[in-house]
Design an enzyme around this catalytic site. Structure first.
Site, PDB file in Angstrom:
ATOM      1  CG  HIS A   1      36.662  43.751  29.330  1.00  0.00           C
ATOM      2  ND1 HIS A   1      37.213  43.997  28.099  1.00  0.00           N
ATOM      3  CD2 HIS A   1      37.703  43.462  30.153  1.00  0.00           C
ATOM      4  CE1 HIS A   1      38.532  43.851  28.169  1.00  0.00           C
ATOM      5  NE2 HIS A   1      38.848  43.523  29.414  1.00  0.00           N
ATOM      6  CD  GLU A   2      37.632  43.356  33.933  1.00  0.00           C
ATOM      7  OE1 GLU A   2      38.347  42.346  34.108  1.00  0.00           O
ATOM      8  OE2 GLU A   2      38.056  44.385  33.354  1.00  0.00           O
TER       9      GLU A   2
HETATM   10 MG    MG Z   1      40.964  43.141  30.133  1.00  0.00          MG
END
Ligand code: MG
Length: 507
Positions: free
Chosen positions: A269-270
């Site tokens: 995600h990051e």
């Molecule tokens: Mg986020």
């Protein structure tokens, strides 16, 4: 971009002056990253003081008459190209904030949220909303005040939403949630009624070794061809991304004792957030257009695209299964299908960050309804624990047993970030449109995920359609420019239906 060129003399003068503001922001960013990762506990107070002073200095430099006059002058110039117009738009937005919010207000807000953060941690640990209640009351009061300072059309909540997504209104968000609620609920019911439905997976309980998990996370980044020369991965309780320049992005992830998908998903995600900054056109570095925080919808579309559409795909799981089974010798007994089921298990749960691709949006709807009602003074802070329970019952059919897994679970409100949540859902639905368009241009995404060359094609496409522009265009305009259509929720809904009907054998 066809060509990034800043030709207009007024704009050139503005950008020259802006470099000092950029440098200050860069250094404050490094200090903030350190504050959120490695600072020894007792250093927090002085760091908060230094950051507040730096922010005041930034405001002073921004409001320098010479600079604001240049911005006003640039606004009246004719024949500006897209980048030049974008720079003026972004600077006008900052100017409005700096002019309308008095320094005393900003100071009070900062002080309130710093104290609220400490109280929230205690309240969560002791499982007692009372400890946090007064702080949240103050934050809601200040957020309403902020909306009054900034101005709004219909609801004070509009002004707060705009902080996280330029131009987003309460009405827009309401319409968006109304359009996804019914089909999501229907799909969730079908899943719950299917023979394959289960609430738990054996892999959730399996423990792992943190050092080995770190290697798995780094392997995933390596597969995405993310050079450690340009990105660092560290640890924090709440994973986040920050980038200081084109060639210096930082992400954090978290580690637990078990349920390894949480750590891997956070990393992926990051990475999606970081890639947006790392693939910006290099000529936009040091300019206001390098700041992409104006649209958290675009940002979340990127992070959720990598987390869900790539990170939870069968092809990706197949690709890194050999690395996964290294984190615990017992994992050898789980095949690709088991892993896929574990990564994509759908069931109502209490914690937003652990939610699957379908129930996730109900967590967001609940927060949207609550924060809007708070700002429009329709409910009171002291009633929140009960309101929270009732909403979970209504939307997901489950109820938290205590405040920690209920109203206290997210850090956002303690940080004064009211109006942030809707961007997660809207961004996720944008990621479905992006997938559709990508497949139209490059073919089935599963074929691309099979190889590093395919991953490169995905990255190059995202750069061309989205990343290169930085914040040159507001979200809606960018979607129109790159995809010749409006953000429409049907693309993501189609993706969810196809994927989960297959997984749960729903006809
Ligand atoms: Mg986020």
């Amino acid at each position: 971009m066809e060509m990034v060129q800043f030709n207009n003399p007024t704009i050139k003068e503005i950008l020259e002056y802006f470099k000092t503001l950029w440098a200050l922001g860069h250094l404050a960013g490094v200090a903030e990253w350190d504050l959120r990762t490695y600072i020894p506990e007792d250093g927090v107070t002085a760091r908060g003081f230094a950051l507040a002073k730096a922010a005041t200095l930034q405001q002073k430099l921004f409001l320098d008459k010479k600079f604001t006059e240049l911005i006003e002058k640039a606004e009246k110039e004719k024949n500006l190209n897209d980048c030049e117009k974008g720079a003026v738009r972004v600077l006008k937005r900052s100017l409005r904030h700096y002019e309308k919010l008095p320094p005393e207000f900003i100071e009070e807000f900062e002080k309130t949220v710093t104290e609220a953060d400490v109280a929230w941690r205690q309240a969560k640990e002791k499982n007692d909303f009372k400890i946090f209640e007064k702080h949240l009351e103050k934050i809601v009061e200040l957020c309403i005040k902020k909306a009054e300072y900034l101005g709004y059309d219909k609801s004070p909540y509009d002004a707060l939403l705009d902080d996280f997504e330029e131009g987003l209104t309460a009405k827009d968000a309401e319409k968006f949630f109304a359009s996804i609620k019914k089909p999501l609920k229907k799909l969730l019911e079908q899943i719950k009624n299917s023979k394959k439905y289960k609430e738990k997976h054996a892999l959730e309980k399996e423990t792992y070794d943190t050092e080995k998990m770190k290697i798995l996370n780094l392997k995933a980044l390596e597969f995405f061809q993310c050079s450690p020369r340009r990105l660092r991965m560290d640890i924090s309780a709440h994973p986040f991304t920050i980038y200081f320049s084109l060639n210096d992005a930082r992400i954090t992830t978290r580690y637990g004792k078990n349920d390894f998908a949480r750590s891997l998903s956070a990393t992926v995600h990051e990475f999606g957030h970081a890639l947006y900054g790392m693939q910006c056109n290099e000529k936009l570095e040091y300019t206001p257009l390098f700041d992409t925080d104006l649209s958290l919808v675009i940002h979340e579309s990127q992070s959720r695209f990598w987390e869900n559409i790539i990170g939870r795909s069968g092809e990706f799981i197949k690709k890194i299964r050999n690395e996964i089974i290294k984190i615990n010798p017992k994992f050898n007994k789980y095949g690709t299908d088991d892993l896929h089921e574990y990564f994509n298990l759908v069931r109502p749960s209490l914690i937003r960050t652990e939610a699957d691709e379908i129930t996730y949006h109900f967590h967001i709807m609940i927060r949207f309804e609550i924060e809007r009602a708070l700002i429009e003074k329709k409910i009171k802070v002291k009633d929140l624990p009960e309101v929270w329970k009732a909403k979970y019952k209504e939307h997901l059919g489950i109820e938290p047993k205590n405040d920690s897994e209920g109203v206290l679970q997210d850090v956002h409100w303690a940080h004064g970030a009211i109006g942030y949540f809707p961007t997660y859902s809207i961004g996720t639905f944008l990621s479905g449109l992006i997938k559709y368009e990508m497949e139209h241009d490059l073919g089935n995404i599963n074929n691309l995920i099979k190889s590093k060359a395919g991953i490169n094609q995905i990255k190059a496409w995202l750069k061309e359609k989205i990343h290169q522009y930085g914040s040159t265009y507001p979200m809606k305009e960018l979607v129109k420019k790159s995809f010749k259509k409006d953000l429409n929720t049907s693309y993501h809904m189609d993706y969810l239906e196809r994927k989960y009907k297959e997984q749960y054998n729903i006809k």
